[in-house]
Scaffold this active site. Structure first.
Site, mmCIF file in Angstrom:
data_model
loop_
_atom_site.group_PDB
_atom_site.id
_atom_site.type_symbol
_atom_site.label_atom_id
_atom_site.label_comp_id
_atom_site.label_asym_id
_atom_site.label_seq_id
_atom_site.Cartn_x
_atom_site.Cartn_y
_atom_site.Cartn_z
ATOM 1 N N HIS A 1 -54.354 46.021 28.316
ATOM 2 C CA HIS A 1 -53.581 47.301 28.797
ATOM 3 C C HIS A 1 -52.312 47.646 28.923
ATOM 4 O O HIS A 1 -51.637 48.203 27.536
ATOM 5 C CB HIS A 1 -54.238 48.091 30.139
ATOM 6 C CG HIS A 1 -53.481 49.365 29.885
ATOM 7 N ND1 HIS A 1 -53.918 51.026 29.596
ATOM 8 C CD2 HIS A 1 -52.126 49.670 30.831
ATOM 9 C CE1 HIS A 1 -53.265 51.798 30.812
ATOM 10 N NE2 HIS A 1 -51.969 50.870 31.207
ATOM 11 N N GLU A 2 -51.362 46.509 29.570
ATOM 12 C CA GLU A 2 -50.102 46.752 29.599
ATOM 13 C C GLU A 2 -49.907 46.077 27.955
ATOM 14 O O GLU A 2 -48.531 46.332 27.718
ATOM 15 C CB GLU A 2 -49.460 45.809 30.369
ATOM 16 C CG GLU A 2 -49.933 45.559 32.006
ATOM 17 C CD GLU A 2 -49.125 47.397 32.442
ATOM 18 O OE1 GLU A 2 -48.810 47.537 31.991
ATOM 19 O OE2 GLU A 2 -50.167 47.546 32.919
ATOM 20 N N HIS B 1 -48.626 49.083 26.232
ATOM 21 C CA HIS B 1 -47.999 49.374 25.955
ATOM 22 C C HIS B 1 -46.461 49.107 25.372
ATOM 23 O O HIS B 1 -45.925 49.444 24.482
ATOM 24 C CB HIS B 1 -47.158 49.687 27.802
ATOM 25 C CG HIS B 1 -47.843 50.494 28.368
ATOM 26 N ND1 HIS B 1 -48.062 52.092 27.777
ATOM 27 C CD2 HIS B 1 -48.836 50.326 29.498
ATOM 28 C CE1 HIS B 1 -48.945 52.409 28.521
ATOM 29 N NE2 HIS B 1 -49.424 52.113 29.602
ATOM 30 N N GLU C 1 -50.780 56.523 27.994
ATOM 31 C CA GLU C 1 -51.128 56.062 28.781
ATOM 32 C C GLU C 1 -52.353 56.087 27.982
ATOM 33 O O GLU C 1 -53.176 54.570 28.376
ATOM 34 C CB GLU C 1 -51.658 56.398 30.485
ATOM 35 C CG GLU C 1 -50.375 55.838 31.157
ATOM 36 C CD GLU C 1 -50.327 54.664 31.531
ATOM 37 O OE1 GLU C 1 -50.738 54.497 31.350
ATOM 38 O OE2 GLU C 1 -48.644 54.686 31.918
#
Length: 580
Positions: A437-438, A441, A475
């Site tokens: 997930h990170e 980004h 997100e």
């Protein structure tokens, strides 16, 4: 398409942390998706919870539960101490699960505060108990004894068994270095440079092997900074003498949130792919240390074979060092920006090739190696047309993904554009979904070549609630990257809790529209798999023109770059309650 000129938008770097960070707050409400009522999805007015699990990141989610661990003394080998676990609650919790884990260097002695009998495995001892909590702090104690010298970490986790999300969970730890003599133990641990952990037999690992076969163009050899991994290789010093090789397999034992439960994550024993390695040696007893060869572990199998041409008939000492870096494309560093290294024992008086068998990463570094290997799963399916992470960057001019993690860290969970670094808290690497997930980004930042949308109303934000279209976009994309990488819709947290976030128009507990990140994430995954065939075309488009919302992505940019927005694509959006 050559006839399309990318729209140039102002490259405004937003400096407010709330805009730049992708935090645990983004995922704090994932659990709410599966709840039967919308009122239970987010804290009610009666639940003004203020426990902050992260000490450095103001974007970390506030929780209704917290836990700390402490010792009344620093025990040396053979000495005992009292471990106190303080559980803090700011709301009623009917079934709170508390788990405590000790490393192999410590063991529990006798019973304590109603905990279950401890279980023992390669990772040490675990115990747990279920509590009914009311607002306040409750202290529980355990008696522990130090049995081996060295760095140790004690971990405690508490979570609401019926609502297992980060806004109703807490993690605490205490780190000490156990000494051999009385009074020699100290607070804190140093594991950045450490020796390989001895193999004590295989760990039962029933996880299905996840594919790591390349689904994107193979990157260039890792011969210079900015290059990525492809296959095992080794370089050696020139010489006329027949080569001597040191071979083996590099592996890591870790605990995985993608398996197990709140009171016991799954034990894994897996090879480490594409890790940088160096063969060091001393030609003679009195000579200086020399770099004999370099290479990388094999993709998918962790194999290595480093060869050198000796300058003497017998090499005095030889050893292998593994670094938490893959070529120059991704790495895991400690709080001071240093790579973690695990070194094998020294081979003495080497005159012929030697096989080391399985070499295990240092146990204290386990989470660093797990994070490194998790990024390898994204690398091979990153959807890039170049040998960089994103097609917006040219070959051999790539920027890496860097992860910061260290034992006991409360600096996470987020990524910022200002330093282009992912910060993971202590148990975050246990969740591969959190790591990816990170990284999602970071990937978006690279696709946008440093530009970032002006994100609003994103602090706090909940995956099942409308925030803003810009927050839902950034997100939602990061969640979609994790789901795409692992071909699922289940999100896992570092404490072992998980929830399936699949949704359609009949799903309750999730707000509608493209301002809800859960809707955006699942819509993206379906577009990539059912319409585009992969996400490569989408990522190529995003590297040429940048979006501030899912609406802009779908209505404006997809048609401009030849990606379908017809009835089938619109039906996918409609199924996820997004209508244009």
């Amino acid at each position: 398409m050559s006839s399309i000129r990318p729209r140039i938008r102002p490259r405004t770097r937003v400096l407010r942390p709330a805009v730049l960070t992708a935090t645990a707050g983004a995922l704090a409400c994932l659990a709410a998706v599966a709840l039967p009522s919308t009122s239970a999805a987010t804290p009610t007015h009666g639940e003004a919870c203020t426990i902050r699990p992260a000490g450095k990141n103001p974007e970390a989610p506030l929780s209704c539960l917290g836990v700390t661990a402490s010792l009344d003394r620093l025990p040396a080998v053979g000495e005992r101490a009292t471990l106190t676990v303080n559980v803090k609650a700011q709301t009623d919790v009917k079934r709170a699960g508390l788990s405590v884990q000790l490393p192999p260097a410590l063991r529990m002695t006798g019973e304590g505060s109603g905990f279950a009998a401890p279980t023992t495995d390669t990772f040490g001892q675990r115990t747990s108990r279920t509590l009914a909590l009311t607002p306040g702090t409750r202290a529980l104690t355990l008696q522990v004894e130090a049995v081996t010298a060295g760095p140790v970490q004690i971990q405690a986790d508490v979570s609401d068994i019926d609502r297992p999300d980060p806004s109703r969970a807490g993690h605490g730890s205490v780190e000490i270095t156990v000494g051999k003599a009385k009074g020699s133990s100290t607070k804190g641990i140093s594991i950045t440079k450490a020796d390989a952990t001895s193999a004590h037999g295989p760990v039962t690992d029933d996880r299905k092997t996840r594919p790591v076969a390349p689904k994107a163009p193979a990157p260039a050899p890792a011969a210079s900074p900015g290059s990525g991994p492809s296959s095992p290789r080794a370089t050696a010093s020139a010489g006329a003498t027949a080569q001597v090789c040191v071979s083996g397999t590099y592996r890591n034992r870790f605990q995985s949130a993608e398996g197990g439960s709140w009171n016991g994550k799954a034990d894994r024993d897996e090879p480490v792919s594409n890790a940088n390695i160096t063969l060091w040696g001393k030609p003679t007893a009195n000579s200086s240390t020399q770099k004999l060869a370099t290479g990388m572990t094999g993709n998918g199998n962790g194999a290595f074979n480093l060869c050198y041409s000796p300058t003497t008939s017998v090499t005095s000492k030889v050893w292998v060092e593994f670094q938490t870096q893959a070529g120059g494309m991704w790495s895991v560093v400690d709080g001071n920006g240093r790579l973690y290294t695990t070194a094998t024992y020294s081979l003495d008086n080497v005159s012929r090739s030697t096989g080391l068998g399985n070499v295990y990463a240092n146990a204290g570094q386990s989470r660093a190696w797990h994070a490194l290997d998790t990024l390898n799963k994204l690398w091979w399916n990153r959807g890039s047309t170049s040998t960089c992470w994103a097609g917006s960057q040219q070959d051999n001019r790539c920027t890496p993904i860097t992860v910061q993690w260290y034992p006991g860290s409360t600096d996470g969970t987020y990524w910022t554009t200002t330093e282009d670094k992912i910060h993971l808290a202590d148990n975050d690497p246990d969740s591969e979904h959190t790591t990816i997930h990170e990284a999602g980004h970071a990937l978006m930042g690279k696709l946008y070549n440093g530009w970032w949308p002006n994100v609003t109303n994103c602090s706090p934000h909940y995956v099942n609630r409308t925030s803003s279209t810009s927050c839902g976009w950034t997100e939602g994309f990061a969640n979609a990257v994790a789901f795409h990488t692992f071909n699922d819709t289940t999100y896992y947290w570092g404490n072992g809790s998980s929830l399936n976030l699949a949704n359609d128009r009949t799903t309750t507990g999730i707000d509608a529209s493209d301002a809800c990140e859960a809707r955006v994430a699942t819509a993206l995954v379906d577009l990539w798999s059912q319409i585009d065939g992969s996400w490569t075309k989408s990522n190529t488009m995003m590297s040429k023109t940048w979006q501030s919302s899912f609406r802009e992505y779908f209505l404006t940019d997809r048609p401009d770059y030849g990606l379908d927005t017809g009835p089938k694509a619109r039906n996918i959006l409609y199924n996820h309650t997004i209508q244009y």
